[in-house]
Design a protein around this motif. Structure first.
Motif, PDB file in Angstrom:
ATOM      1  N   ASP A   6       0.845  -1.192   0.000  1.00  0.00           N
ATOM      2  CA  ASP A   6       0.000   0.000   0.000  1.00  0.00           C
ATOM      3  C   ASP A   6       0.879   1.241   0.000  1.00  0.00           C
ATOM      4  OD1 ASP A   6      -2.484  -0.983  -0.075  1.00  0.00           O
ATOM      5  OD2 ASP A   6      -2.833  -0.940   2.095  1.00  0.00           O
ATOM      6  N   MET A   7       0.436   2.245  -0.702  1.00  0.00           N
ATOM      7  CA  MET A   7       1.125   3.536  -0.654  1.00  0.00           C
ATOM      8  C   MET A   7       0.136   4.565  -0.129  1.00  0.00           C
ATOM      9  SD  MET A   7       2.888   3.011  -4.362  1.00  0.00           S
ATOM     10  CE  MET A   7       3.426   4.677  -4.638  1.00  0.00           C
ATOM     11  N   PRO A   8      -0.107   4.546   1.171  1.00  0.00           N
ATOM     12  CA  PRO A   8      -1.132   5.426   1.730  1.00  0.00           C
ATOM     13  C   PRO A   8      -0.628   6.858   1.835  1.00  0.00           C
ATOM     14  CG  PRO A   8      -0.088   4.188   3.475  1.00  0.00           C
ATOM     15  CD  PRO A   8       0.581   3.774   2.195  1.00  0.00           C
ATOM     16  N   GLY A   9      -1.532   7.776   2.058  1.00  0.00           N
ATOM     17  CA  GLY A   9      -1.126   9.149   2.316  1.00  0.00           C
ATOM     18  C   GLY A   9      -1.505  10.118   1.223  1.00  0.00           C
ATOM     19  N   LYS A  10      -1.738   9.626   0.016  1.00  0.00           N
ATOM     20  CA  LYS A  10      -2.204  10.509  -1.048  1.00  0.00           C
ATOM     21  C   LYS A  10      -3.725  10.548  -0.938  1.00  0.00           C
ATOM     22  CE  LYS A  10       1.771  10.369  -3.732  1.00  0.00           C
ATOM     23  NZ  LYS A  10       2.539  11.539  -4.085  1.00  0.00           N
ATOM     24  N   SER A  11      -4.268  11.732  -0.782  1.00  0.00           N
ATOM     25  CA  SER A  11      -5.693  11.804  -0.493  1.00  0.00           C
ATOM     26  C   SER A  11      -6.553  11.483  -1.719  1.00  0.00           C
ATOM     27  CB  SER A  11      -6.040  13.185   0.037  1.00  0.00           C
ATOM     28  OG  SER A  11      -5.574  14.141  -0.881  1.00  0.00           O
ATOM     29  N   ASP A  12      -6.025  11.730  -2.917  1.00  0.00           N
ATOM     30  CA  ASP A  12      -6.879  11.606  -4.095  1.00  0.00           C
ATOM     31  C   ASP A  12      -6.864  10.225  -4.731  1.00  0.00           C
ATOM     32  OD1 ASP A  12      -4.256  11.987  -4.640  1.00  0.00           O
ATOM     33  OD2 ASP A  12      -4.565  13.139  -6.480  1.00  0.00           O
ATOM     34  N   CYS A  13      -6.015   9.318  -4.248  1.00  0.00           N
ATOM     35  CA  CYS A  13      -6.038   7.984  -4.843  1.00  0.00           C
ATOM     36  C   CYS A  13      -5.577   6.950  -3.828  1.00  0.00           C
ATOM     37  CB  CYS A  13      -5.137   7.937  -6.082  1.00  0.00           C
ATOM     38  SG  CYS A  13      -3.397   8.081  -5.668  1.00  0.00           S
ATOM     39  N   ARG A  14      -5.920   5.713  -4.112  1.00  0.00           N
ATOM     40  CA  ARG A  14      -5.426   4.618  -3.308  1.00  0.00           C
ATOM     41  C   ARG A  14      -4.512   3.809  -4.201  1.00  0.00           C
ATOM     42  NH1 ARG A  14      -6.082   2.184   1.384  1.00  0.00           N
ATOM     43  NH2 ARG A  14      -5.747  -0.014   1.010  1.00  0.00           N
ATOM     44  N   ALA A  15      -3.245   3.810  -3.857  1.00  0.00           N
ATOM     45  CA  ALA A  15      -2.289   3.180  -4.763  1.00  0.00           C
ATOM     46  C   ALA A  15      -1.528   2.044  -4.086  1.00  0.00           C
ATOM     47  CB  ALA A  15      -1.305   4.230  -5.261  1.00  0.00           C
ATOM     48  N   SER A  16      -1.036   1.137  -4.885  1.00  0.00           N
ATOM     49  CA  SER A  16      -0.110   0.113  -4.421  1.00  0.00           C
ATOM     50  C   SER A  16       1.139   0.212  -5.278  1.00  0.00           C
ATOM     51  CB  SER A  16      -0.705  -1.281  -4.574  1.00  0.00           C
ATOM     52  OG  SER A  16      -1.776  -1.432  -3.683  1.00  0.00           O
ATOM     53  N   GLY A  17       2.245  -0.262  -4.734  1.00  0.00           N
ATOM     54  CA  GLY A  17       3.478  -0.200  -5.507  1.00  0.00           C
ATOM     55  C   GLY A  17       4.300  -1.463  -5.343  1.00  0.00           C
ATOM     56  N   MET A  18       5.106  -1.749  -6.357  1.00  0.00           N
ATOM     57  CA  MET A  18       6.056  -2.849  -6.265  1.00  0.00           C
ATOM     58  C   MET A  18       7.420  -2.267  -5.905  1.00  0.00           C
ATOM     59  SD  MET A  18       5.407  -6.016  -6.718  1.00  0.00           S
ATOM     60  CE  MET A  18       6.825  -6.785  -7.466  1.00  0.00           C
ATOM     61  N   PHE A  19       8.030  -2.851  -4.891  1.00  0.00           N
ATOM     62  CA  PHE A  19       9.363  -2.406  -4.477  1.00  0.00           C
ATOM     63  C   PHE A  19      10.236  -3.656  -4.494  1.00  0.00           C
ATOM     64  CE2 PHE A  19       6.251   0.488  -2.879  1.00  0.00           C
ATOM     65  CZ  PHE A  19       6.807   1.738  -3.090  1.00  0.00           C
ATOM     66  N   LEU A  20      11.157  -3.708  -5.445  1.00  0.00           N
ATOM     67  CA  LEU A  20      11.788  -4.987  -5.771  1.00  0.00           C
ATOM     68  C   LEU A  20      12.583  -5.603  -4.625  1.00  0.00           C
ATOM     69  CD1 LEU A  20      12.758  -4.440  -9.490  1.00  0.00           C
ATOM     70  CD2 LEU A  20      10.723  -5.501  -8.513  1.00  0.00           C
ATOM     71  N   ALA A  21      13.261  -4.785  -3.828  1.00  0.00           N
ATOM     72  CA  ALA A  21      14.041  -5.362  -2.723  1.00  0.00           C
ATOM     73  C   ALA A  21      13.120  -5.773  -1.580  1.00  0.00           C
ATOM     74  CB  ALA A  21      15.087  -4.358  -2.241  1.00  0.00           C
ATOM     75  N   ILE A  22      12.253  -4.851  -1.165  1.00  0.00           N
ATOM     76  CA  ILE A  22      11.411  -5.114   0.010  1.00  0.00           C
ATOM     77  C   ILE A  22      10.372  -6.202  -0.268  1.00  0.00           C
ATOM     78  CG2 ILE A  22       9.656  -4.002   1.487  1.00  0.00           C
ATOM     79  CD1 ILE A  22      11.446  -1.710   1.899  1.00  0.00           C
ATOM     80  N   ALA A  23       9.975  -6.348  -1.545  1.00  0.00           N
ATOM     81  CA  ALA A  23       8.993  -7.377  -1.900  1.00  0.00           C
ATOM     82  C   ALA A  23       9.522  -8.785  -1.616  1.00  0.00           C
ATOM     83  CB  ALA A  23       8.615  -7.257  -3.369  1.00  0.00           C
ATOM     84  N   ARG A  24      10.834  -8.905  -1.455  1.00  0.00           N
ATOM     85  CA  ARG A  24      11.407 -10.239  -1.228  1.00  0.00           C
ATOM     86  C   ARG A  24      11.420 -10.647   0.247  1.00  0.00           C
ATOM     87  NH1 ARG A  24      16.796 -10.897  -4.459  1.00  0.00           N
ATOM     88  NH2 ARG A  24      16.330 -13.067  -3.992  1.00  0.00           N
ATOM     89  N   LEU A  25      11.015  -9.744   1.111  1.00  0.00           N
ATOM     90  CA  LEU A  25      11.019 -10.065   2.543  1.00  0.00           C
ATOM     91  C   LEU A  25      10.004 -11.150   2.860  1.00  0.00           C
ATOM     92  CD1 LEU A  25      11.075  -6.636   4.410  1.00  0.00           C
ATOM     93  CD2 LEU A  25      12.911  -8.315   4.257  1.00  0.00           C
ATOM     94  N   ASN A  26      10.402 -12.084   3.683  1.00  0.00           N
ATOM     95  CA  ASN A  26       9.467 -13.097   4.146  1.00  0.00           C
ATOM     96  C   ASN A  26       8.722 -12.626   5.385  1.00  0.00           C
ATOM     97  OD1 ASN A  26       9.760 -15.137   2.209  1.00  0.00           O
ATOM     98  ND2 ASN A  26      11.730 -15.723   3.101  1.00  0.00           N
ATOM     99  N   HIS A  27       7.669 -13.383   5.708  1.00  0.00           N
ATOM    100  CA  HIS A  27       6.830 -13.036   6.855  1.00  0.00           C
ATOM    101  C   HIS A  27       7.269 -13.779   8.113  1.00  0.00           C
ATOM    102  CE1 HIS A  27       3.187 -12.681   9.349  1.00  0.00           C
ATOM    103  NE2 HIS A  27       3.451 -13.945   9.650  1.00  0.00           N
ATOM    104  N   SER A  28       7.124 -13.113   9.262  1.00  0.00           N
ATOM    105  CA  SER A  28       7.205 -13.796  10.548  1.00  0.00           C
ATOM    106  C   SER A  28       6.166 -13.172  11.471  1.00  0.00           C
ATOM    107  CB  SER A  28       8.602 -13.643  11.155  1.00  0.00           C
ATOM    108  OG  SER A  28       8.596 -14.117  12.501  1.00  0.00           O
ATOM    109  N   CYS A  29       5.611 -13.956  12.375  1.00  0.00           N
ATOM    110  CA  CYS A  29       4.668 -13.409  13.365  1.00  0.00           C
ATOM    111  C   CYS A  29       5.435 -12.767  14.523  1.00  0.00           C
ATOM    112  CB  CYS A  29       3.722 -14.488  13.869  1.00  0.00           C
ATOM    113  SG  CYS A  29       2.788 -15.281  12.546  1.00  0.00           S
TER     114      CYS A  29
END
Ligand SMILES: [Zn+2]
Length: 225
Positions: A6-29
């Motif tokens: 999500d790329m929140p903060g722009k009032s006029d649109c709701r956007a998502s973005g691909m970020f090549l390095a950060i997209a590779r992060l795995n999940h942990s609880c």
């Protein structure tokens, strides 16, 4: 769907973005890092100024060579619910240190006990937040603030480390707002200061959340002058 942010903060649109390095992060609880989408202030004229950027902050000390983990879901839910959430939306069975191995039979009695306790702390955190809202709706502000204190203590506790810290700032902001509305500025200021410290620590000084708590701090300080 599974790799965009999500790329929140722009009032006029709701956007998502691909970020090549950060997209590779795995999940942990019990993640050790937190991603944030950072917008620039309007007076920022750098080349990134128009778009903002994705940043990653460590939420605890990370050893050299240790894998970085973010989290993809609401962490204030017990293991079974987190796993269901992750399976439905991201198609994997979580075997992070909080969830444990795929089969419960592979867990020791002690490990099961620890996980059960962790589950109940996470559930309690979400329940407290619901109860606070209910008290606010009933106009019982002092009671809501007391529950807020209990929630902050639970989140700050050593045993909530790895997930609790993500929710401290918002709990502090709630208490600060409630106390501000009652004109209790001094106490309100303490909470918002704490919220700001956590926001800066987990998201840096330029995150929308940090700007928000800085603004709130300055407003209360003006009231106290
Ligand atoms: Zn997990």
């Amino acid at each position: 769907m599974t790799n965009a942010f999500d790329m929140p903060g722009k009032s006029d649109c709701r956007a998502s973005g691909m970020f090549l390095a950060i997209a590779r992060l795995n999940h942990s609880c019990v993640p050790n890092a937190q991603q944030t989408y950072v917008l620039h202030r309007v007076d920022d004229n750098t080349e990134h100024g128009a778009l903002g950027y994705e940043v990653l902050y460590a939420t605890r000390d990370i050893a050299e060579g240790e894998e970085l983990f973010d989290c993809y879901i609401e962490l204030r839910q017990p293991t079974a619910d987190r796993r269901k959430d992750l399976m439905e939306h991201y198609r994997f069975l979580c075997t992070c240190p909080a969830c444990g191995p795929a089969e419960d039979t592979a867990m020791s009695v002690e490990a099961l006990r620890v996980r059960k306790e962790d589950d109940s702390r996470r559930k309690r955190a979400l329940k407290l937040e619901e109860d606070i809202l209910q008290y606010v709706e009933m106009g019982e502000i002092e009671a809501a603030v007391d529950l807020g204190d209990e929630l902050i203590k639970l989140l700050e506790h050593e045993r909530s480390r790895g997930w609790g810290e993500r929710y401290i700032a918002s709990a502090c902001v709630t208490n600060s707002t409630l106390l501000s509305e009652q004109g209790k500025w001094r106490r309100a200021l303490e909470y918002v200061r704490k919220a700001h410290r956590w926001n800066v620590r987990l998201q840096g000084e330029n995150s929308p959340d940090s700007w928000d708590t800085l603004d709130k701090m300055q407003q209360i300080e003006k009231m106290l002058r």
